[in-house]
Design an enzyme around this catalytic site. Structure first.
Site, PDB file in Angstrom:
ATOM      1  CG  ASP A  48       8.387   0.570  -4.930  1.00 59.93           C
ATOM      2  OD1 ASP A  48       7.591   0.246  -5.840  1.00 59.93           O
ATOM      3  OD2 ASP A  48       9.336  -0.146  -4.572  1.00 59.93           O
ATOM      4  CE1 TYR A  76      15.562   3.923  -8.237  1.00 66.26           C
ATOM      5  CE2 TYR A  76      17.113   2.796  -9.685  1.00 66.26           C
ATOM      6  CZ  TYR A  76      15.842   3.258  -9.420  1.00 66.26           C
ATOM      7  OH  TYR A  76      14.839   3.061 -10.342  1.00 66.26           O
ATOM      8  CG  ASP A  90       9.184  -1.587   0.910  1.00 62.91           C
ATOM      9  OD1 ASP A  90       8.361  -2.295   1.527  1.00 62.91           O
ATOM     10  OD2 ASP A  90       8.871  -0.900  -0.090  1.00 62.91           O
ATOM     11  NE  ARG A 182       9.802  -2.634  -3.561  1.00 61.21           N
ATOM     12  CZ  ARG A 182       8.841  -3.489  -3.916  1.00 61.21           C
ATOM     13  NH1 ARG A 182       8.430  -4.413  -3.070  1.00 61.21           N
ATOM     14  NH2 ARG A 182       8.278  -3.419  -5.107  1.00 61.21           N
TER      15      ARG A 182
END
Length: 230
Positions: A48, A76, A90, A182
């Site tokens: 993203d 992550y 987000d 997310r």
């Protein structure tokens, strides 16, 4: 290096850049330095715009390996705010609801995270590139049109709580292809009987490639100059 025949590059994607923008910049730089008009360039795994970190870029015939590269396990580090939600899960959209967090403790967070380890079903975010009726889900979301997304099976190998400082927590996630961090933030908020959204996301590893193996965008020109002999 033979970029026309095919090479694999690892780049630290900058904040606010789309994955396609990074591909476009790499292609433009290579075409300019190789003095060619076209070059096949693609990426293995979208990030993203509000995420940074490991991005694998393939050129030439190496683009045939994208599917294999995408299938690798990813790591992550995600920072999220508890007690508040956004439509995109987000910071792309504004907070739309707030919830209490005074009942949340570190032990409850760690217990909650354990629920997500293993094979799980996850509903993708409506603000995503998932295709619905021939369109991307975000096209419906940006028009405030309601759509129903089907859950997908994925695997989360490990989750670790790195930092706990309410209302902010930071976690490390080791997961399979197709995992939306997310959406994981959304689900963690619900698990804690509160809300949550991502405030920062960094992909720290793809397969055996970690951030230390990645170039910065500002290093590309020097790298290409050293590898291309005109």
């Amino acid at each position: 290096m033979d970029f026309i025949e095919g090479e694999i590059l690892h780049i630290d994607k900058p904040l606010h850049w789309t994955s396609f923008r990074l591909v476009r910049v790499v292609r433009a730089k290579l075409c300019g330095k190789l003095r060619i008009k076209k070059l096949k360039v693609g990426h293995a795994g979208t990030l993203d715009p509000l995420a940074t970190g490991v991005m694998t870029i393939c050129t030439g015939k190496k683009t045939k390996e994208i599917e294999r590269l995408q299938a690798q396990t990813k790591e992550y580090v995600a920072q999220m705010r508890l007690g508040a939600t956004t439509p995109s899960f987000d910071l792309e959209t504004e907070i739309d609801a707030e919830y209490p967090t005074n009942h949340i403790t570190r032990d409850k967070v760690e217990a909650c995270l354990r629920n997500f380890i293993g094979e799980i079903e996850q509903v993708p975010p409506v603000f995503s590139a998932v295709k619905v009726q021939g369109k991307r889900a975000y096209e419906f979301a940006r028009k405030n049109e309601n759509i129903e997304l089907k859950p997908k099976m994925l695997v989360i190998d490990d989750i670790e709580l790195i930092s706990y400082n309410l209302p902010t927590i930071t976690i490390r996630v080791l997961c399979s292809k197709g995992t939306y961090i997310r959406a994981l933030a959304r689900d963690i908020g619900q698990c804690l009987q509160s809300g949550a959204h991502l405030t920062a996301l960094e992909r720290t590893r793809v397969g055996d490639i970690s951030l230390k193996d990645c170039m910065k965008v500002e290093e590309l020109d020097e790298f290409f100059n050293s590898e291309i002999v005109n």
